[in-house]
Scaffold this active site. Structure first.
Site, PDB file in Angstrom:
ATOM      1  N   SER A  83       0.832  -1.208   0.000  1.00 50.44           N
ATOM      2  CA  SER A  83       0.000   0.000   0.000  1.00 50.44           C
ATOM      3  C   SER A  83       0.863   1.253   0.000  1.00 50.44           C
ATOM      4  O   SER A  83       0.603   2.220  -0.737  1.00 50.44           O
ATOM      5  CB  SER A  83      -0.916   0.021   1.227  1.00 50.44           C
ATOM      6  OG  SER A  83      -1.707  -1.125   1.315  1.00 50.44           O
ATOM      7  N   ASP A  84       1.897   1.265   0.832  1.00 42.71           N
ATOM      8  CA  ASP A  84       2.789   2.423   0.913  1.00 42.71           C
ATOM      9  C   ASP A  84       3.518   2.663  -0.399  1.00 42.71           C
ATOM     10  O   ASP A  84       3.702   3.805  -0.833  1.00 42.71           O
ATOM     11  CB  ASP A  84       3.813   2.227   2.027  1.00 42.71           C
ATOM     12  CG  ASP A  84       3.229   2.473   3.410  1.00 42.71           C
ATOM     13  OD1 ASP A  84       2.357   3.345   3.529  1.00 42.71           O
ATOM     14  OD2 ASP A  84       3.655   1.802   4.354  1.00 42.71           O
TER      15      ASP A  84
END
Length: 402
Positions: free
Chosen positions: A172-173
């Site tokens: 996600s990051d």
């Protein structure tokens, strides 16, 4: 000297952990002057976090080293009025600001977009958050695994008889970092055309949903969620043979490939009864087990050679260390290293983008906290007496052993 595409672009980087630092490292690799503004003494939170309690050179976090090369570190106490004065002076000649504090934190310190815009209307100000700047999740912590759980990717990963499975990296990051770069570069191009800066907003929730668009479109338009397989099938929406398979000495992957050709290589004509599109999905777990029984009789390299000769889409399953020794990785020169002032030689994955005229490069190691504070303050026009006073009163900081 070979020119670099982002030479002359100055970035004030207030970000921490993974999303923002990865984005600014991508810019730094292309030649941008990234000034990482950190807390005196402690610095970025990733300096104190590590995997398996292991530290490169005995004192450096591999997590921090991974995302902070090619930057300069300036240590400032953001709660100090004098530090804000310094930042706003630097903003006059800066091009980009990046921050991923919780929504509202920077604005409360007088460091929001409107504050920078008053000083420099051409500034591109990029904010990263977990869930956007407002709404019912505004106060929730926005962390990678939490967002994977919220956006469907975790529920779609792994096997049916096991718990939902997170991706084995900060997915996600890293998607968020790519979206930051996408927004910033678009805004810089617009600025070249219009003369105007703007605010760019990125959040992990939106990024993860956007990067699962094919899964979301399928689920929403048919009103059905994916069901995870109970075997090594590699995607909840795919039929056999798509997945991972055992061999006598390792694992292989098989992607979209003609089933008839596959069973011919495996010398398993009895499996032809499954060669029907509906059956290949409905009985995919059963088929996987039948195929796995046969692939398990082969040595990995021998099977791969046979499959590749038949134009079957396949590959090895490698660990991180095996991937680092991969011949194609070596051919591309992807594993590089730099010398760190305390950790010594640090092996890293180099830039992933090639540029014919302005290639990226690693020219600086990840910095120590405040390693470049004096240098940056001098560039901003402050005299030695003022700099020494700020270092003594805690407005600014530098490495303890300097």
């Amino acid at each position: 000297m070979t020119p670099m595409a982002l030479e002359g672009i100055r970035v004030l980087d207030f970000s921490h952990l993974l999303q923002g630092p990865f984005a600014t490292q991508l810019m730094a690799d292309m030649g941008a002057d990234v000034i990482k503004i950190e807390r005196p003494g402690k610095g970025d939170l990733f300096r104190s976090l590590t995997f398996r309690n292991k530290w490169v050179g005995g004192d450096q976090s591999p997590n921090f080293l991974a995302w902070n090369r090619n930057k300069r570190s300036m240590a400032l106490n953001l709660k100090s009025a004098e530090a804000r004065e310094v930042i706003m002076k630097m903003a006059e000649t800066a091009d980009v600001v990046i921050q991923n504090f919780r929504p509202g934190v920077m604005a409360k310190m007088g460091l929001g977009y409107e504050d920078f815009k008053k000083v420099n209307p051409r500034i591109v100000y990029c904010s990263g958050s977990g869930y956007g700047v407002d709404g019912p999740y505004q106060t929730r912590p926005g962390q990678d695994m939490l967002v994977q759980g919220l956006t469907g990717v975790m529920a779609a990963t792994g096997q049916a008889d096991q718990p939902p499975t997170p991706v084995g990296a900060g997915f996600s990051d890293q998607i968020g970092a790519m979206n930051m770069i996408y927004g910033i570069m678009t805004a810089l191009l617009w600025r070249e055309r219009s003369g105007e800066g703007q605010e760019v907003s990125v959040n992990l929730l939106a990024g993860m949903l956007a990067h699962q668009n094919q899964e979301m479109v399928t689920a929403m338009n048919f009103g059905e969620d994916f069901e995870r397989p109970s075997s090594g099938i590699g995607h909840p929406g795919m039929d056999a043979p798509f997945g991972t398979y055992p061999t006598r000495d390792g694992w292989i992957t098989i992607a979209m490939s003609p089933f008839a050709t596959l069973i011919d290589v495996l010398d398993a004509p009895e499996l032809k009864v499954y060669d029907d599109p509906k059956t290949l999905y409905d009985k995919r777990d059963e088929i996987w087990r039948e195929l796995a029984r046969r692939t398990g009789e082969w040595h990995r390299d021998t099977l791969l050679e046979a499959l590749l000769a038949a134009d079957i889409w396949c590959g090895e399953v490698k660990t991180h260390l095996e991937a680092a020794e991969d011949p194609q990785v070596a051919h591309l020169g992807l594993i590089q290293s730099y010398q760190h002032p305390t950790a010594g030689e640090v092996k890293v994955v180099g830039p992933a983008v090639g540029m014919s005229a302005t290639p990226p490069k690693i020219s600086r190691p990840a910095p120590l906290v405040g390693e470049h504070t004096r240098e940056v303050l001098r560039e901003a026009g402050y005299d030695a007496e003022t700099i020494e006073r700020w270092l003594k009163d805690g407005t600014a900081g530098e490495p303890e052993n300097k």
